[in-house]
Design a protein around this motif. Structure first.
Motif, PDB file in Angstrom:
ATOM      1  N   LYS A   1      54.977  41.344  31.493  1.00 28.40           N
ATOM      2  CA  LYS A   1      56.287  41.454  32.143  1.00 28.40           C
ATOM      3  C   LYS A   1      57.418  41.174  31.150  1.00 28.40           C
ATOM      4  O   LYS A   1      58.465  41.802  31.205  1.00 28.40           O
ATOM      5  N   GLN A   2      57.196  40.258  30.242  1.00 28.16           N
ATOM      6  CA  GLN A   2      58.231  39.850  29.300  1.00 28.16           C
ATOM      7  C   GLN A   2      57.981  40.406  27.893  1.00 28.16           C
ATOM      8  O   GLN A   2      58.651  39.988  26.951  1.00 28.16           O
ATOM      9  N   TYR A   3      57.056  41.306  27.758  1.00 29.91           N
ATOM     10  CA  TYR A   3      56.686  41.758  26.419  1.00 29.91           C
ATOM     11  C   TYR A   3      57.096  43.202  26.185  1.00 29.91           C
ATOM     12  O   TYR A   3      58.118  43.461  25.560  1.00 29.91           O
ATOM     13  N   LEU A   4      56.327  44.151  26.633  1.00 25.39           N
ATOM     14  CA  LEU A   4      56.623  45.570  26.438  1.00 25.39           C
ATOM     15  C   LEU A   4      56.754  46.245  27.808  1.00 25.39           C
ATOM     16  O   LEU A   4      55.754  46.401  28.523  1.00 25.39           O
TER      17      LEU A   4
ATOM     18  N   LEU B   1      52.088  50.249  32.960  1.00 26.44           N
ATOM     19  CA  LEU B   1      50.656  50.570  33.121  1.00 26.44           C
ATOM     20  C   LEU B   1      49.932  49.462  33.881  1.00 26.44           C
ATOM     21  O   LEU B   1      49.040  49.733  34.694  1.00 26.44           O
ATOM     22  N   VAL B   2      50.318  48.204  33.587  1.00 30.50           N
ATOM     23  CA  VAL B   2      49.684  47.081  34.278  1.00 30.50           C
ATOM     24  C   VAL B   2      49.979  47.132  35.772  1.00 30.50           C
ATOM     25  O   VAL B   2      49.090  46.872  36.614  1.00 30.50           O
ATOM     26  N   LYS B   3      51.221  47.446  36.097  1.00 24.56           N
ATOM     27  CA  LYS B   3      51.584  47.501  37.517  1.00 24.56           C
ATOM     28  C   LYS B   3      50.860  48.629  38.256  1.00 24.56           C
ATOM     29  O   LYS B   3      50.631  48.520  39.457  1.00 24.56           O
ATOM     30  N   ASN B   4      50.488  49.699  37.567  1.00 25.10           N
ATOM     31  CA  ASN B   4      49.819  50.865  38.195  1.00 25.10           C
ATOM     32  C   ASN B   4      48.296  50.812  37.996  1.00 25.10           C
ATOM     33  O   ASN B   4      47.647  51.852  37.893  1.00 25.10           O
ATOM     34  N   TYR B   5      47.754  49.617  37.941  1.00 29.79           N
ATOM     35  CA  TYR B   5      46.307  49.467  37.752  1.00 29.79           C
ATOM     36  C   TYR B   5      45.556  50.106  38.914  1.00 29.79           C
ATOM     37  O   TYR B   5      46.101  50.350  39.988  1.00 29.79           O
ATOM     38  N   LYS B   6      44.235  50.339  38.733  1.00 28.99           N
ATOM     39  CA  LYS B   6      43.365  50.921  39.767  1.00 28.99           C
ATOM     40  C   LYS B   6      42.155  50.010  39.950  1.00 28.99           C
ATOM     41  O   LYS B   6      41.556  49.529  38.979  1.00 28.99           O
TER      42      LYS B   6
ATOM     43  N   VAL C   1      29.982  41.983  45.848  1.00 33.11           N
ATOM     44  CA  VAL C   1      31.054  42.946  45.591  1.00 33.11           C
ATOM     45  C   VAL C   1      32.421  42.281  45.746  1.00 33.11           C
ATOM     46  O   VAL C   1      33.331  42.458  44.913  1.00 33.11           O
ATOM     47  N   ASP C   2      32.594  41.496  46.800  1.00 35.81           N
ATOM     48  CA  ASP C   2      33.884  40.850  47.020  1.00 35.81           C
ATOM     49  C   ASP C   2      34.210  39.852  45.900  1.00 35.81           C
ATOM     50  O   ASP C   2      35.381  39.708  45.498  1.00 35.81           O
ATOM     51  N   ALA C   3      33.205  39.152  45.433  1.00 39.30           N
ATOM     52  CA  ALA C   3      33.440  38.182  44.343  1.00 39.30           C
ATOM     53  C   ALA C   3      33.905  38.905  43.087  1.00 39.30           C
ATOM     54  O   ALA C   3      34.818  38.427  42.384  1.00 39.30           O
ATOM     55  N   VAL C   4      33.313  40.076  42.823  1.00 48.80           N
ATOM     56  CA  VAL C   4      33.705  40.848  41.652  1.00 48.80           C
ATOM     57  C   VAL C   4      35.133  41.368  41.824  1.00 48.80           C
ATOM     58  O   VAL C   4      35.960  41.318  40.890  1.00 48.80           O
ATOM     59  N   LYS C   5      35.458  41.878  42.996  1.00 47.54           N
ATOM     60  CA  LYS C   5      36.799  42.410  43.244  1.00 47.54           C
ATOM     61  C   LYS C   5      37.860  41.307  43.141  1.00 47.54           C
ATOM     62  O   LYS C   5      38.953  41.514  42.594  1.00 47.54           O
ATOM     63  N   ASN C   6      37.547  40.110  43.637  1.00 48.92           N
ATOM     64  CA  ASN C   6      38.507  39.005  43.548  1.00 48.92           C
ATOM     65  C   ASN C   6      38.760  38.603  42.091  1.00 48.92           C
ATOM     66  O   ASN C   6      39.897  38.273  41.701  1.00 48.92           O
ATOM     67  N   GLY C   7      37.699  38.664  41.273  1.00 48.12           N
ATOM     68  CA  GLY C   7      37.879  38.346  39.839  1.00 48.12           C
ATOM     69  C   GLY C   7      38.772  39.382  39.170  1.00 48.12           C
ATOM     70  O   GLY C   7      39.594  39.042  38.300  1.00 48.12           O
ATOM     71  N   MET C   8      38.646  40.665  39.540  1.00 46.15           N
ATOM     72  CA  MET C   8      39.475  41.721  38.952  1.00 46.15           C
ATOM     73  C   MET C   8      40.933  41.582  39.383  1.00 46.15           C
ATOM     74  O   MET C   8      41.859  41.840  38.600  1.00 46.15           O
ATOM     75  N   ILE C   9      41.172  41.147  40.610  1.00 45.20           N
ATOM     76  CA  ILE C   9      42.543  40.949  41.085  1.00 45.20           C
ATOM     77  C   ILE C   9      43.187  39.785  40.298  1.00 45.20           C
ATOM     78  O   ILE C   9      44.374  39.826  39.932  1.00 45.20           O
ATOM     79  N   LYS C  10      42.400  38.755  40.023  1.00 37.06           N
ATOM     80  CA  LYS C  10      42.895  37.624  39.213  1.00 37.06           C
ATOM     81  C   LYS C  10      43.302  38.083  37.823  1.00 37.06           C
ATOM     82  O   LYS C  10      44.361  37.681  37.292  1.00 37.06           O
ATOM     83  N   ARG C  11      42.460  39.002  37.255  1.00 37.44           N
ATOM     84  CA  ARG C  11      42.781  39.518  35.917  1.00 37.44           C
ATOM     85  C   ARG C  11      44.079  40.304  35.935  1.00 37.44           C
ATOM     86  O   ARG C  11      44.897  40.177  35.018  1.00 37.44           O
ATOM     87  N   GLN C  12      44.348  41.085  36.906  1.00 32.63           N
ATOM     88  CA  GLN C  12      45.570  41.876  36.974  1.00 32.63           C
ATOM     89  C   GLN C  12      46.799  40.967  37.095  1.00 32.63           C
ATOM     90  O   GLN C  12      47.847  41.239  36.475  1.00 32.63           O
ATOM     91  N   ALA C  13      46.669  39.890  37.825  1.00 32.00           N
ATOM     92  CA  ALA C  13      47.802  38.958  37.962  1.00 32.00           C
ATOM     93  C   ALA C  13      48.141  38.317  36.619  1.00 32.00           C
ATOM     94  O   ALA C  13      49.319  38.157  36.260  1.00 32.00           O
TER      95      ALA C  13
END
Length: 263
Positions: A221-224, A230-235, A202-214
């Motif tokens: 940030k520089q596009y739209l 929406l990206v900043k308010n991810y869940k 579970v932790d490995a999966v969560k760490n991969g999702m945090i990497k994707r959000q970054a």
């Protein structure tokens, strides 16, 4: 003449002594008195006949003390009353009271006198609450419900295992099941990934999702700016081995659907 007076005095004293006797001897005393009087009368007659020739001599039977009127007056009269024992005297009551036997109180019959209290039922031991079996829905079913919440249509493409490994850094060994989608056109930031992690991953999966959000944060940030919000308010939510990463206009609705199916 003196002998007569002495005789009469003797009779008076005898009468007084007889009167002192009880009523029981009165009859006998009277007969004796009569006989004495008769014998004395004979003596008087003999004395009167011989008194003319024979001088006075003291009689041995009479008292040597001359009887005078003064002696008669000084002679105490004997009481005629006799004290009789009281026959009806009440028996003397004993002064010492007999000891009273101690009264032994009757033994209490506990069985009869003691009210039997109803036995309070013992509190039953609390039964262990059966554990609610963890929900184990198919990841594809969860993904279909999230599609509706986010408004996913045909313009979205599904992730392959390689896409997940490339974009999230999560290898196939860390996932038992997964479904992920993103738009074909790079004009929207909407994206989600549902994973049923392998045991202990579970932790490995969560760490991969945090990497994707970054990565998405740096991209948008520089596009739209609107999509960047929406990206900043991810869940990111995890229930057991189920993990959800979601970005979209209705990200909260997607989380509610995920929780209702996995909790």
């Amino acid at each position: 003449m003196k002998k007569k007076i002495a005789f009469l005095l003797a009779i008076a004293m005898l009468t007084v002594s007889l009167a002192a006797c009880g009523s029981e001897k009165k009859e006998n005393d009277k007969s004796n008195l009569n006989s004495n009087i008769s014998s004395s009368a004979g003596d008087v007659s003999e004395d009167t006949s011989s008194s003319s020739s024979t001088p006075d001599k003291s009689d041995g039977a009479t008292s040597s003390t001359p009887i005078t009127d003064d002696n008669i007056a000084n002679t105490p009269a004997q009481s005629t009353e006799t004290t009789q024992p009281e026959q009806n005297q009440t028996a003397q009551q004993p002064t010492t009271k007999p000891q009273e036997k101690p009264v032994t109180p009757p033994a209490n019959n506990n069985n009869n006198n003691t009210q039997t209290k109803p036995q309070q039922p013992s509190n039953p031991a609390p039964q262990p609450t059966p554990e609610t079996p963890a929900k184990s829905p198919a990841v594809s079913d969860i993904a279909a419900a999230i599609d509706k919440a986010l408004g996913v249509d045909a313009n979205f493409m599904s992730f392959t295992a390689d896409d997940v490994a490339l974009n999230y850094g999560i290898g196939s060994s860390s996932m038992a099941e997964f479904v992920g989608k993103m738009p074909m056109m790079s004009v929207k930031a909407t994206e989600y990934l549902v994973v049923k992690a392998a045991d202990g991953q579970v932790d490995a999966v969560k760490n991969g999702m945090i990497k994707r959000q970054a990565d998405l944060d740096a991209q948008w940030k520089q596009y739209l700016p609107e999509q960047y919000e929406l990206v900043k308010n991810y869940k990111l939510v995890a229930n057991g081995n189920y993990v959800l990463f979601v970005i979209g206009d209705n990200a909260d609705g997607a989380v509610e659907t995920f929780n209702s199916m996995t909790k």
